[in-house]
Design a protein around this motif. Sequence first.
Motif, PDB file in Angstrom:
ATOM      1  N   VAL A   6      14.807   9.976  13.085  1.00  0.00           N
ATOM      2  CA  VAL A   6      13.715   9.063  13.410  1.00  0.00           C
ATOM      3  C   VAL A   6      13.270   8.358  12.137  1.00  0.00           C
ATOM      4  CG1 VAL A   6      11.351   8.875  14.269  1.00  0.00           C
ATOM      5  CG2 VAL A   6      12.963  10.444  15.386  1.00  0.00           C
ATOM      6  N   VAL A   7      13.228   7.034  12.215  1.00  0.00           N
ATOM      7  CA  VAL A   7      12.712   6.201  11.136  1.00  0.00           C
ATOM      8  C   VAL A   7      11.401   5.607  11.647  1.00  0.00           C
ATOM      9  CG1 VAL A   7      13.119   4.151   9.723  1.00  0.00           C
ATOM     10  CG2 VAL A   7      15.022   5.689  10.274  1.00  0.00           C
ATOM     11  N   VAL A   8      10.335   5.797  10.881  1.00  0.00           N
ATOM     12  CA  VAL A   8       9.031   5.255  11.268  1.00  0.00           C
ATOM     13  C   VAL A   8       8.746   4.019  10.440  1.00  0.00           C
ATOM     14  CG1 VAL A   8       8.099   7.467  12.033  1.00  0.00           C
ATOM     15  CG2 VAL A   8       7.790   6.782   9.668  1.00  0.00           C
ATOM     16  N   ALA A   9       8.077   3.054  11.062  1.00  0.00           N
ATOM     17  CA  ALA A   9       7.678   1.839  10.355  1.00  0.00           C
ATOM     18  C   ALA A   9       6.243   1.509  10.719  1.00  0.00           C
ATOM     19  CB  ALA A   9       8.606   0.679  10.712  1.00  0.00           C
ATOM     20  N   GLY A  10       5.583   0.817   9.815  1.00  0.00           N
ATOM     21  CA  GLY A  10       4.191   0.452  10.018  1.00  0.00           C
ATOM     22  C   GLY A  10       4.008  -1.034  10.211  1.00  0.00           C
ATOM     23  N   ALA A  11       3.355  -1.383  11.318  1.00  0.00           N
ATOM     24  CA  ALA A  11       2.856  -2.745  11.504  1.00  0.00           C
ATOM     25  C   ALA A  11       1.498  -2.739  10.812  1.00  0.00           C
ATOM     26  CB  ALA A  11       2.752  -3.090  12.983  1.00  0.00           C
ATOM     27  N   VAL A  12       1.525  -2.882   9.479  1.00  0.00           N
ATOM     28  CA  VAL A  12       0.327  -2.770   8.648  1.00  0.00           C
ATOM     29  C   VAL A  12      -0.466  -4.065   8.755  1.00  0.00           C
ATOM     30  CG1 VAL A  12      -0.551  -2.404   6.308  1.00  0.00           C
ATOM     31  CG2 VAL A  12       1.528  -1.220   7.064  1.00  0.00           C
ATOM     32  N   TYR A  13      -1.739  -3.927   9.061  1.00  0.00           N
ATOM     33  CA  TYR A  13      -2.584  -5.102   9.206  1.00  0.00           C
ATOM     34  C   TYR A  13      -3.829  -4.995   8.338  1.00  0.00           C
ATOM     35  CZ  TYR A  13      -5.509  -2.226  12.217  1.00  0.00           C
ATOM     36  OH  TYR A  13      -6.318  -1.235  12.695  1.00  0.00           O
ATOM     37  N   ASP A  14      -4.319  -6.164   7.969  1.00  0.00           N
ATOM     38  CA  ASP A  14      -5.547  -6.273   7.194  1.00  0.00           C
ATOM     39  C   ASP A  14      -6.043  -7.705   7.340  1.00  0.00           C
ATOM     40  OD1 ASP A  14      -7.506  -5.256   5.296  1.00  0.00           O
ATOM     41  OD2 ASP A  14      -6.544  -6.532   3.802  1.00  0.00           O
ATOM     42  N   LYS A  15      -7.325  -7.867   7.614  1.00  0.00           N
ATOM     43  CA  LYS A  15      -7.954  -9.182   7.740  1.00  0.00           C
ATOM     44  C   LYS A  15      -7.217 -10.088   8.723  1.00  0.00           C
ATOM     45  CE  LYS A  15      -9.816  -8.791   3.142  1.00  0.00           C
ATOM     46  NZ  LYS A  15      -9.449  -8.930   1.751  1.00  0.00           N
ATOM     47  N   GLU A  34      11.302  -6.790   7.145  1.00  0.00           N
ATOM     48  CA  GLU A  34      11.091  -5.650   8.027  1.00  0.00           C
ATOM     49  C   GLU A  34       9.644  -5.201   7.962  1.00  0.00           C
ATOM     50  OE1 GLU A  34      13.278  -2.175   6.788  1.00  0.00           O
ATOM     51  OE2 GLU A  34      12.245  -2.065   4.869  1.00  0.00           O
ATOM     52  N   LEU A  35       9.311  -4.331   8.904  1.00  0.00           N
ATOM     53  CA  LEU A  35       8.077  -3.570   8.831  1.00  0.00           C
ATOM     54  C   LEU A  35       8.407  -2.365   7.951  1.00  0.00           C
ATOM     55  CD1 LEU A  35       7.108  -3.720  12.602  1.00  0.00           C
ATOM     56  CD2 LEU A  35       6.092  -5.048  10.735  1.00  0.00           C
ATOM     57  N   PRO A  36       7.649  -2.108   6.882  1.00  0.00           N
ATOM     58  CA  PRO A  36       8.012  -1.048   5.947  1.00  0.00           C
ATOM     59  C   PRO A  36       7.859   0.346   6.541  1.00  0.00           C
ATOM     60  CG  PRO A  36       5.882  -1.979   5.382  1.00  0.00           C
ATOM     61  CD  PRO A  36       6.430  -2.812   6.501  1.00  0.00           C
ATOM     62  N   GLY A  37       8.641   1.278   6.001  1.00  0.00           N
ATOM     63  CA  GLY A  37       8.585   2.666   6.453  1.00  0.00           C
ATOM     64  C   GLY A  37       9.797   3.424   5.976  1.00  0.00           C
ATOM     65  N   GLY A  38      10.124   4.515   6.673  1.00  0.00           N
ATOM     66  CA  GLY A  38      11.275   5.318   6.274  1.00  0.00           C
ATOM     67  C   GLY A  38      11.472   6.515   7.168  1.00  0.00           C
ATOM     68  N   LYS A  39      12.378   7.385   6.744  1.00  0.00           N
ATOM     69  CA  LYS A  39      12.798   8.527   7.561  1.00  0.00           C
ATOM     70  C   LYS A  39      11.758   9.640   7.575  1.00  0.00           C
ATOM     71  CE  LYS A  39      17.461   7.787   6.079  1.00  0.00           C
ATOM     72  NZ  LYS A  39      18.070   8.105   4.815  1.00  0.00           N
ATOM     73  N   LEU A  40      11.678  10.265   8.731  1.00  0.00           N
ATOM     74  CA  LEU A  40      10.884  11.475   8.916  1.00  0.00           C
ATOM     75  C   LEU A  40      11.537  12.607   8.134  1.00  0.00           C
ATOM     76  CD1 LEU A  40       8.556  11.505  11.073  1.00  0.00           C
ATOM     77  CD2 LEU A  40      10.097  12.776  12.514  1.00  0.00           C
ATOM     78  N   GLU A  41      10.746  13.395   7.424  1.00  0.00           N
ATOM     79  CA  GLU A  41      11.268  14.574   6.742  1.00  0.00           C
ATOM     80  C   GLU A  41      10.962  15.804   7.584  1.00  0.00           C
ATOM     81  OE1 GLU A  41       9.791  14.685   2.731  1.00  0.00           O
ATOM     82  OE2 GLU A  41      11.025  12.984   2.140  1.00  0.00           O
ATOM     83  N   PRO A  42      11.747  16.881   7.426  1.00  0.00           N
ATOM     84  CA  PRO A  42      11.509  18.095   8.217  1.00  0.00           C
ATOM     85  C   PRO A  42      10.065  18.572   8.089  1.00  0.00           C
ATOM     86  CG  PRO A  42      13.573  18.270   7.002  1.00  0.00           C
ATOM     87  CD  PRO A  42      12.888  17.014   6.518  1.00  0.00           C
ATOM     88  N   GLY A  43       9.461  18.909   9.217  1.00  0.00           N
ATOM     89  CA  GLY A  43       8.104  19.427   9.238  1.00  0.00           C
ATOM     90  C   GLY A  43       7.011  18.370   9.266  1.00  0.00           C
ATOM     91  N   TRP A 103       1.849 -11.503   3.691  1.00  0.00           N
ATOM     92  CA  TRP A 103       0.889 -11.317   4.773  1.00  0.00           C
ATOM     93  C   TRP A 103       1.051 -12.499   5.725  1.00  0.00           C
ATOM     94  CZ3 TRP A 103      -1.459  -6.947   5.711  1.00  0.00           C
ATOM     95  CH2 TRP A 103      -1.757  -6.067   4.662  1.00  0.00           C
ATOM     96  N   LEU A 104       1.247 -12.215   6.996  1.00  0.00           N
ATOM     97  CA  LEU A 104       1.471 -13.264   7.987  1.00  0.00           C
ATOM     98  C   LEU A 104       0.381 -13.246   9.047  1.00  0.00           C
ATOM     99  CD1 LEU A 104       5.277 -12.557   8.532  1.00  0.00           C
ATOM    100  CD2 LEU A 104       4.283 -14.373   7.120  1.00  0.00           C
ATOM    101  N   ALA A 105      -0.176 -14.417   9.336  1.00  0.00           N
ATOM    102  CA  ALA A 105      -1.085 -14.548  10.475  1.00  0.00           C
ATOM    103  C   ALA A 105      -0.262 -14.366  11.748  1.00  0.00           C
ATOM    104  CB  ALA A 105      -1.755 -15.920  10.447  1.00  0.00           C
ATOM    105  N   PRO A 106      -0.908 -14.017  12.870  1.00  0.00           N
ATOM    106  CA  PRO A 106      -0.154 -13.772  14.102  1.00  0.00           C
ATOM    107  C   PRO A 106       0.756 -14.930  14.519  1.00  0.00           C
ATOM    108  CG  PRO A 106      -2.423 -13.080  14.380  1.00  0.00           C
ATOM    109  CD  PRO A 106      -2.336 -13.766  13.045  1.00  0.00           C
ATOM    110  N   ASP A 107       0.352 -16.166  14.228  1.00  0.00           N
ATOM    111  CA  ASP A 107       1.186 -17.312  14.616  1.00  0.00           C
ATOM    112  C   ASP A 107       2.212 -17.672  13.546  1.00  0.00           C
ATOM    113  OD1 ASP A 107      -0.656 -18.233  12.780  1.00  0.00           O
ATOM    114  OD2 ASP A 107      -1.122 -20.067  13.879  1.00  0.00           O
TER     115      ASP A 107
END
Length: 144
Positions: A6-15, A34-43, A103-107
């Motif tokens: 499983v690779v997790v990524a964040g739709a990181v938002y601000d303002k 991409e949306l930044p993130g990475g691999k799940l580690e055990p536990g 940083w990208l506005a929704p449009d």
Amino acid sequence: MTDRVVVVAGAVYDKGRLLAARRSAPEELAGRWELPGGKLEPGESPEQALVRELREELGVETEPVERIPGEWQLKPGYVLQVWTARLVSGEPRPLEDHDALRWLAPDETDAVDWLDPDRPAVAEAARRLRAGYPGMRDNGTTPS
């Protein structure tokens, strides 16, 4: 025992904006966003992995809000799961695996060349930002 990573990524938002990260490696992904993130580690829970990965890759503290429905195949044995995440502190910097951030506005989300697996989650995150979705509101801030 699971046969997938499983690779997790964040739709990181601000303002009211969404963070995009441009890949610098591996070569076949370099230059795409991409949306930044990475691999799940055990536990780790997916949320814990997301906070750790965003700290390592961008130097920021974030708070996962909720998972965007769906799961996307990255390559055989690897799946992508995406969470919305609120920026809590720090200014994102491309520390690992990226050479630029925007940083990208929704449009504006179609202004960059997203990796294909990220596109459905980006579209949903942008929809939520445009709609003022409760999980995407900035706590204690107002857009300038």
